[in-house]
Design an enzyme around this catalytic site. Structure first.
Site, mmCIF file in Angstrom:
data_model
loop_
_atom_site.group_PDB
_atom_site.id
_atom_site.type_symbol
_atom_site.label_atom_id
_atom_site.label_comp_id
_atom_site.label_asym_id
_atom_site.label_seq_id
_atom_site.Cartn_x
_atom_site.Cartn_y
_atom_site.Cartn_z
ATOM 1 N N CYS A 288 -9.731 11.946 0.791
ATOM 2 C CA CYS A 288 -9.875 11.639 2.138
ATOM 3 C C CYS A 288 -10.332 12.576 3.153
ATOM 4 O O CYS A 288 -11.260 13.334 3.247
ATOM 5 C CB CYS A 288 -8.630 10.984 2.527
ATOM 6 N N HIS A 372 -8.228 6.394 -1.456
ATOM 7 C CA HIS A 372 -7.203 7.161 -1.886
ATOM 8 C C HIS A 372 -6.850 6.650 -3.286
ATOM 9 O O HIS A 372 -6.212 5.539 -3.744
ATOM 10 C CB HIS A 372 -5.775 6.497 -1.200
ATOM 11 N N GLU A 374 -4.782 7.730 -5.427
ATOM 12 C CA GLU A 374 -3.319 7.699 -5.776
ATOM 13 C C GLU A 374 -2.692 6.378 -5.216
ATOM 14 O O GLU A 374 -1.489 6.291 -5.464
ATOM 15 C CB GLU A 374 -2.630 8.945 -5.105
HETATM 16 N N1 LIG Z 1 -6.134 9.950 5.076
HETATM 17 C C1 LIG Z 1 -6.748 10.847 5.588
HETATM 18 O O1 LIG Z 1 -6.779 12.044 4.949
HETATM 19 C C2 LIG Z 1 -7.476 10.671 6.726
HETATM 20 C C3 LIG Z 1 -8.297 11.978 7.070
HETATM 21 C C4 LIG Z 1 -9.001 11.928 8.418
HETATM 22 N N2 LIG Z 1 -7.689 12.238 9.276
HETATM 23 C C5 LIG Z 1 -9.521 10.497 9.140
HETATM 24 O O2 LIG Z 1 -8.813 9.967 9.789
HETATM 25 O O3 LIG Z 1 -10.726 10.381 8.610
#
Ligand SMILES: NC(=O)CC[C@H](N)C(=O)O
Length: 393
Positions: A288, A372, A374
């Protein structure tokens, strides 16, 4: 199974005001204080304990589109001896508030310890229900995410709004607020050791001395605890460092870059340190925010999505294959595929809107996902990302 009820129910009105002037009226079921933040919607049907404690929600007011929320309560807020939460994704709630349609004052679950409302009150986080979350989500989809405020009482007769400090979401370095402040080393046997940044380069970690484990540096941009659990389950030592720490000075076998809140363009110190690591050959994986920072270190740019991806059912395709996966996501920014340097290529593409869902280096063991793997909460289809990374160490 026994049903439990919120310890205290109030029917105090609460109001959500969007930046474009739209007003939604509902009732308070959490802590009663005014808050502001970026209003984002999540279409997952379950997982409010994990989502609320996901540090990537810092600075945001979380709208859940699934209408019934709270009916399975909240699991125990306990921690393992190494400091990792038993059931949550961090030490505390990071979202600024939660906005739902129908809050269930009754809850029932074998592992529930308290109600959602009582947990919110304990952590001083507002919750509002009775909101037409469909209308609100349609508004956010048409207009794009926007800032909003929640006040307790009516907008004209509100409580404590004078104290409300409104920050511009885009310009706040939320990663710095949620990242660890010391270096923490975790071993698969469940032990951990913390050391201050000044001690780190000299003493290193005594718990590592007699271990023949591969060492993974985890760049903590606001890491979800399940990333640490997933790494430890694969029998590696995890050295968790603050987001702006120059980990290149440590002895390690692979780099893992975590998820995190806010705009990746506020994290230049991390990008500089990752760029140094790109000149070597040690495996690098990111999730992410980790995908975004790795892409930036490789020269790509990031842009803001209109309303982001926050759900458990985002379909992604692995580029060059017919393999598709259902993924858990929570992001508002995306890597611009057209700006990836010659040495990089997209690894996954979102099948709904064609946006980037991961990148890989053409020759070196560097890869990452925007989703994600995980999960926690969400589908487990892509946990193989951790296998791939640890096999490369
Ligand atoms: N869950 C995250 O790592 C989000 C990454 C970043 N803050 C976004 O909103 O794209």
């Amino acid at each position: 199974m026994t049903q439990h009820t919120d310890s205290m129910q109030t029917n105090r009105t609460a109001t959500l005001m969007l930046d474009d002037g739209t007003v939604f009226r509902g009732y308070s079921f959490g802590y009663e204080r005014p808050v502001a933040g970026e209003v984002v919607f999540n279409t997952a049907m379950t997982g409010y304990p994990e989502s609320l404690t996901d540090p990537s929600y810092a600075g945001q007011l979380m709208v859940l589109t699934y209408p019934l929320v709270g009916n399975y309560g909240v699991p125990p807020r306990t921690f393992e001896p190494n400091g990792i939460a038993t059931f949550m994704e961090s030490e505390k709630i990071h979202a600024e508030a939660i906005i739902v349609s129908d809050y269930s004052h009754e809850y029932s679950h074998w592992n529930a310890e308290c109600s959602l409302g009582d947990w919110l009150k304990e952590e001083k986080i507002p919750g509002i229900y009775g909101i037409d979350t469909r209308a609100l989500t349609k508004k956010l989809r048409e207009h794009g995410v926007m800032m909003g405020r929640i006040v307790i009482g009516d907008a004209d007769n509100e409580i404590g709004n004078g104290e409300l400090k409104i920050e511009d979401y885009e310009h706040v370095n939320y990663v710095d607020r949620v990242s660890c402040k010391e270096i923490i080393c975790y071993l698969p046997d469940g032990t951990s050791q913390t050391c201050s940044l000044s001690e780190a380069s000299d003493s290193r970690f005594s718990i590592l001395n007699s271990q023949f484990l591969k060492r993974v540096v985890l760049l903590d941009c606001g890491v979800k605890h399940n990333i640490i659990r997933c790494l430890l389950r694969r029998n590696v030592a995890v050295i968790r460092v603050p987001w702006d720490y120059d980990f290149n000075q440590l002895e390690y076998d692979g780099l893992f870059i975590s998820n995190g809140p806010g705009d990746p363009d506020t994290c230049d110190a991390a990008v500089r340190n990752i760029r140094k690591a790109l000149s070597g050959d040690k495996p690098i994986c990111g999730i992410c925010m980790g995908n975004q920072l790795l892409a930036k270190a490789g020269g790509a740019s990031i842009y803001k999505l209109k309303y982001g991806h926050r759900s458990h059912n985002q379909p992604v395709r692995m580029v060059g294959t017919e393999k598709c996966f259902i993924t858990s996501q929570n992001h508002g920014y995306a890597v611009d595929n057209d700006t990836l340097g010659e040495e990089w290529e997209p690894l996954f593409i979102n099948m709904n809107d064609g946006t980037n869902e991961g990148i890989k280096h053409k020759t070196k063991p560097f890869f990452s996902s925007q989703f994600h793997p995980e999960a926690c909460s969400g589908p487990l289809d892509t946990e193989f990302m951790f296998d791939k990374f640890t096999e490369l160490l």
